[in-house]
Structures are given as C-alpha cells and as structure tokens.
Design a protein around this motif. Structure first.
Motif, PDB file in Angstrom:
ATOM      1  N   SER B   4     -13.158  -5.099  -3.834  1.00  0.00           N
ATOM      2  CA  SER B   4     -12.198  -5.369  -2.802  1.00  0.00           C
ATOM      3  C   SER B   4     -12.833  -5.605  -1.452  1.00  0.00           C
ATOM      4  N   SER B   5     -12.664  -6.757  -0.923  1.00  0.00           N
ATOM      5  CA  SER B   5     -12.944  -6.881   0.488  1.00  0.00           C
ATOM      6  C   SER B   5     -11.569  -7.036   1.099  1.00  0.00           C
ATOM      7  N   THR B   6     -11.218  -6.119   1.928  1.00  0.00           N
ATOM      8  CA  THR B   6      -9.880  -6.178   2.505  1.00  0.00           C
ATOM      9  C   THR B   6      -9.787  -7.442   3.319  1.00  0.00           C
ATOM     10  N   ALA B  14      -3.938  -0.303  10.771  1.00  0.00           N
ATOM     11  CA  ALA B  14      -2.906  -0.676   9.807  1.00  0.00           C
ATOM     12  C   ALA B  14      -2.679   0.459   8.820  1.00  0.00           C
ATOM     13  N   ALA B  15      -1.465   0.928   8.765  1.00  0.00           N
ATOM     14  CA  ALA B  15      -1.181   2.094   7.943  1.00  0.00           C
ATOM     15  C   ALA B  15      -1.184   1.730   6.460  1.00  0.00           C
ATOM     16  N   HIS B  16      -1.687   2.654   5.646  1.00  0.00           N
ATOM     17  CA  HIS B  16      -1.668   2.524   4.193  1.00  0.00           C
ATOM     18  C   HIS B  16      -2.158   1.165   3.731  1.00  0.00           C
ATOM     19  N   SER B  17      -3.326   0.775   4.181  1.00  0.00           N
ATOM     20  CA  SER B  17      -3.778  -0.584   3.880  1.00  0.00           C
ATOM     21  C   SER B  17      -4.065  -0.789   2.395  1.00  0.00           C
ATOM     22  N   SER B  18      -4.176   0.296   1.626  1.00  0.00           N
ATOM     23  CA  SER B  18      -4.446   0.053   0.213  1.00  0.00           C
ATOM     24  C   SER B  18      -3.161  -0.242  -0.560  1.00  0.00           C
ATOM     25  N   ARG B  23      -3.343  -6.734  -1.900  1.00  0.00           N
ATOM     26  CA  ARG B  23      -4.345  -6.001  -2.671  1.00  0.00           C
ATOM     27  C   ARG B  23      -3.982  -5.990  -4.151  1.00  0.00           C
ATOM     28  N   ARG B 280      -2.073   1.442  -7.632  1.00  0.00           N
ATOM     29  CA  ARG B 280      -3.362   0.888  -8.048  1.00  0.00           C
ATOM     30  C   ARG B 280      -4.509   1.799  -7.615  1.00  0.00           C
ATOM     31  N   ALA B 281      -4.489   2.195  -6.353  1.00  0.00           N
ATOM     32  CA  ALA B 281      -5.592   2.990  -5.817  1.00  0.00           C
ATOM     33  C   ALA B 281      -5.551   4.430  -6.305  1.00  0.00           C
ATOM     34  N   ARG B 282      -4.439   4.839  -6.905  1.00  0.00           N
ATOM     35  CA  ARG B 282      -4.335   6.230  -7.363  1.00  0.00           C
ATOM     36  C   ARG B 282      -4.910   6.410  -8.767  1.00  0.00           C
TER      37      ARG B 282
END
Lengths: 273, 287
Positions: B4-6, B14-18, B23, B280-282
């Motif tokens: 991942s490159s954001t 930026a809140a909660h970017s994941s 993404r 996804r990130a979890r």
C-alpha cells in the motif's frame, strides 16, 4: 523514491479469549445489556505514539530488549499492521525477512520452494526463473534441490532460504534478527551476499542484538522501549546510550577491521531523524 | 510484495485513513496484479494434495464421477427420471455445487489458514481470496471432464445457447469472490462462523435441485409436492446452478435465473466491499 513515514501511530492488539471471540458473547451482550467492562475486548498496546521517518538511502538499526516492540514495529513499517491510531505511509516495494522459514513448504522440492519464496518477496515468475540457477549454485545443495524440503537438515533449509532472500532486489528491506544465525562456515559467504543485498536495497531497517552487524549495516538507529521510541539518532550514539558504553570498546578485532578500524560509519547527508 | 502506498495525499490529519474505499479497491487491484503468486500457489495447492499418488489430480475427477454415478442412479430411480437425462443433470449440478460449497467452506478458513503468511508477508488480503477461487476454478475444470465423458455417452440436445456457459461460469466465479471474502472476514473475527456455514451449506445441498429435479416436482400430481417445489424458487443457489446447467443440457434459457444471479452479484459485492473497506486492515490483527 522509497520512504516510510509513521505519524503518532499506535498498534493495539485485541485479545479475544475463546469466549469473546465467538458470536455467543456478542449476541448475549446485545440481548442482556452491557455488563461493565465485560463487553470490551482487552487490548494490548504493543506500540504507542510512534513517529518515524525513513527515507531513501537510510540504513536504520532497531535495538531494544525482548518484547520492546521491535518485531511489531517492523510489521508496522512493512504494512502488515496498519496503525490502529495514527497514520503510516509506505512508498515502495517491501521485502520483509522476518522468519527464514515462512512460506516454505516441506512437501515441495527445493526449486519449487525457491520459486514460492521469491514470489512472496514480490518477484515475478520470470525474474525468479532467471535467478534459480544462481541461487542453486549459492546454496551448494546440488541434486538435493529436486528433493522435498522435509528431507533437508535445518542448515540446508537456512541455506535455501538465505539464497532466495539475498537474491532479490528489494526497494525496502526489513530484516529481523536471526538472519545472522547461520553456521559459521557458511556465514562468511552469506555475509557478503547480505551486504550486497543491503547495498542494493533503497532503504533498510534491521532489528538485531548483534552490535557488530548493526554497526556494519546501519548508519542510524532507533531504540525501542516498552512499545515506544526511546531514542533515534546516529547508530553509535544510540548504541552507546542503549548499552551504556561505546560499542567500539567491546568489539572483536576482526569486527573492528571490517568496519575500517574504529571510524564510525559516516552519517548520510540527510538529517539524522 | 507491492505494499500500500497511500495515494490519497499523505495528509497526516485525515482520520481513519485505512478505512477508505480507495484502499479497498487498491487491495483488489494489487492482488489482481499478483497473479503470478496466487496462480502458482493455486496450482501447487492442487498438486500438493496428490503428491506421491500415481494418477494425481485425476482423483478429483474420479471421486466426483463416482458420486455422480451413485447419486444419479439412486435418485433417478427414486424419482423415476430416465438415466440418459438424469445422469448429465446430476453431473452438472454436482460439479457446480462442489465449486460453490468449497468456495464458501474454504472461504471461512481463507484468512485463518494463512495466518503465517499474513503475519509475515505484507500482501493485499484479497490475494488469499484470489488463490482460493483460482484453486476451486482449477478443481472445477478437472470435474468438467465428467461432463464431457457423460456427454459423449448420452449426447444432449445442446445448441448455440451452450455459449451462455461462458458468462454463466464467469458470474459463478465472480460471486465466489465476494462470498469467500465476506465469509472469510467474518469468520476471522468470529470463530463460530465456520461450523455454522458448514452446516448451512450441507443442508442447502438437499434443498437445492441437484439430485432431484425441480421440473419433476413442479409437475407432480400431488399438490403438496408442487407447493414445496415452488418454495425452491426462493433458494438463491438454485438460480446459480440452473443458470449454468440449462445451457449445458440444451434446455431453454430461463431469464429469471440470470436476473436473480445478477442482483445477487451486485448486492453481494456491495456488502463484501463494505466489509473490505472497514475491516481489511483488521484481518492481520484478528488472525
């Protein structure tokens, strides 16, 4: 340009015991109302408020006691864990080498395992096919490469894994300790390859307890303590603070020679974090 | 491993970017680009199961073939269907069902079983879903051999509508994607889900017209049987199987099947993408 930036990042692990991981508790709690903190999953704060910026060309060593969060930090930097709070940005292809054994399948033969490990490290099939011979030569395993991996001794497995790992072209290389734990006769050969690998990589983060290897491969260091960054700076300063003495004092003679006799690895142009 | 490159301008505030749609879509796009990896692994998974066996993956074909023959003869006899019609019917139904049930059952384990890889190598989570669906597609291809053999023995009145098999299979595979992704994410968090889905899938095998024919029942003389048969229409799996089966047996196309499957595809992916966006990130924390 490759880079890793982490802002105020925390990594919290939810610990689900057998019960709270099941639906039962979630459903029952809904039905019966919340009972104090019971409905909350306990959390382990593995990393807290991490601010790190690693740029192209940086060679960063990671030191700290067991359980200080080195491995978790490497996983955060690799993108395996995205921060539960805070932010991270990773630009570049990451090649993490945390465990030499992961992704190896005991039932597959050596060549197939070379292939799979390489693909997992972000190589393409074509790239791997062109490198198989060179890797095979390095591992000195010969005909054994067509045997299933389960017939290999531990040392042979390490050779195979190291052969693949050191053959890739990583943009971001993340090494966890243990990579140096290879038998002595093979180490000399592996060390050169490891050095080459590090030189090829755009960025290195290396967690280790071995001062010599750290001094040899890194220019900067991060000292982790209880899930937080305790200190960042040039490798020699950080190691001195961490160990309470100058790392050069207790280094073996050959170690000193390899490092160019006591001249501390010169810091790169950029600011030292 | 492409990580991942954001792309959304690195704004630390930026809140909660994941948890963003971009993404989630990137995850799928990157996984799709890694077809070298999951393609190879999918093949190896199949070879793996049959290492040291003499005829290897042909066992897949043989076991489904034996099942087809046994169930076809048994249930064909029970319902009074002629064998030359019923064997191809059971064969196609069973091949499709094997694909569907494997995708759901193994989907429940798709992240749990890959814990080691997920914790050691950064990869889009959907890579594991691609690998699973690809492996099941290869299984499906092995099983198609049975259809060809039975077709050779009992030729079916197929016409140009046989070409509909291609979009039908494509839809089946696309749906397998969201189903295993969705079940996979939920199962990783709640470990009671795999046995539950296992039971439901087992049950649905009997409720879906695979070893019994919907048309036989709907034309039955007993009103009770006819009533029950109508209920089968509510079973979404019936529409999937009918969609694939009808062209393969040279039966008239039923647009209802395609409409239902189309709607399920859209809704299913919407739900799965929503879950992917939020969790996804979890996944790497939960495995």
């Amino acid at each position: 340009m490759v880079s890793i930036d982490v802002w105020n990042a925390s990594v919290d692990f939810p610990i689900f015991d057998a019960k709270s991981r099941s639906l039962k508790k979630a459903v029952l709690n809904k039905a019966g109302g919340k009972i104090g903190t019971d409905s909350k999953v306990p959390v382990i704060e593995a990393l807290r408020d991490i601010n790190i910026s690693v740029a192209h060309g940086d060679r960063v060593g990671l030191v700290g006691h067991n359980g200080a969060g080195k491995s978790t930090l490497l996983r955060l930097l690799s993108g395996i864990y995205e921060p539960t709070r805070g932010h991270s940005r990773i630009v570049g292809k990451v090649a993490p080498v945390f465990d030499l054994g992961v992704g190896l399948d005991p039932e597959m033969n050596g060549i197939e395992n070379i292939m799979i490990r390489g693909l997992f490290l972000g190589m393409t099939r074509k790239q791997m096919e062109s490198r198989v011979d060179e890797i095979a030569e390095f591992t000195e395993l010969g005909d054994y490469l067509s045997m299933p991996l389960r017939t290999y001794s531990t040392g042979m497995r390490v050779r195979l894994a190291l052969g693949v790992v050191t053959s890739i072209d990583p943009e971001i290389l993340l090494l966890d300790e243990g990579i140096g734990a290879v038998d002595a006769s093979f180490l000399a050969k592996a060390r050169d390859r490891l050095n080459d690998l590090v030189k090829r990589s755009g960025l290195l983060v290396f967690a280790s307890h071995a001062d010599e290897m750290l001094m040899e491969l890194c220019t900067k260091a991060i000292w982790m303590d209880k899930g937080q960054v305790r200190m960042q700076g040039p490798i020699r300063d950080v190691l001195t603070a961490y160990k309470g003495r100058d790392p050069y004092e207790h280094m073996s003679k050959e170690g000193l020679e390899r490092l160019g006799h006591g001249s501390p690895a010169s810091a790169p142009a950029g600011e030292s974090a | 491993m492409q990580v991942s490159s954001t792309l959304d301008e690195a704004n630390p505030a930026a809140a909660h970017s994941s948890r963003t749609w971009s993404r989630a879509f990137q995850d799928i796009a990157q996984a799709a680009r890694q077809r070298n990896l999951w393609g190879y692994l999918g093949w190896q998974d199949i070879k793996q199961g049959y290492r040291r066996s003499v005829i290897g993956p042909l066992w897949i074909t043989i076991s489904t073939g034996v099942m087809t023959l046994a169930l076809g003869i048994l249930f064909g006899g029970l319902f009074g269907n002629p064998l030359h019609e019923f064997l191809p019917y059971v064969a196609v139904g069973l091949i499709c069902w094997t694909f569907i049930s494997n995708c759901i059952n193994e989907g429940a384990q798709v992240f749990i079983a890959n814990e080691g890889l997920i914790k050691h190598l950064p990869a889009p989570v959907t890579t594991h879903v691609f690998r699973l669906v690809w492996r099941q597609t290869l299984f499906f291809a092995h099983n198609l051999l049975i259809y060809l053999i039975i077709f050779a023995i009992f030729p079916q009145p197929v016409d140009l509508s046989l070409l509909l098999v291609v979009p039908a299979l494509a839809l089946l595979i696309v749906n397998a994607g969201w189903a295993s992704l969705l079940v996979g994410i939920i199962s990783t968090r709640f470990r009671d889900i795999p046995p539950i889905t296992g039971n439901i899938v087992q049950l649905l095998f009997y409720l879906t017209p695979i070893v019994w024919s919907y048309e036989t029942l709907i034309n039955s003389e007993s009103a009770v049987v006819r009533e029950r048969a109508v209920l089968a229409q509510l079973n979404p799996f019936m529409h999937f199987i009918e969609m694939v089966r009808r062209p393969m047996l040279g039966l008239e196309t039923n647009p209802t099947n395609w409409l239902v499957v189309g709607a399920i595809t859209v809704v299913g992916w919407a739900v799965a993408l929503f879950m992917l966006r939020n969790y996804r990130a979890r996944v790497s924390y939960w495995v």
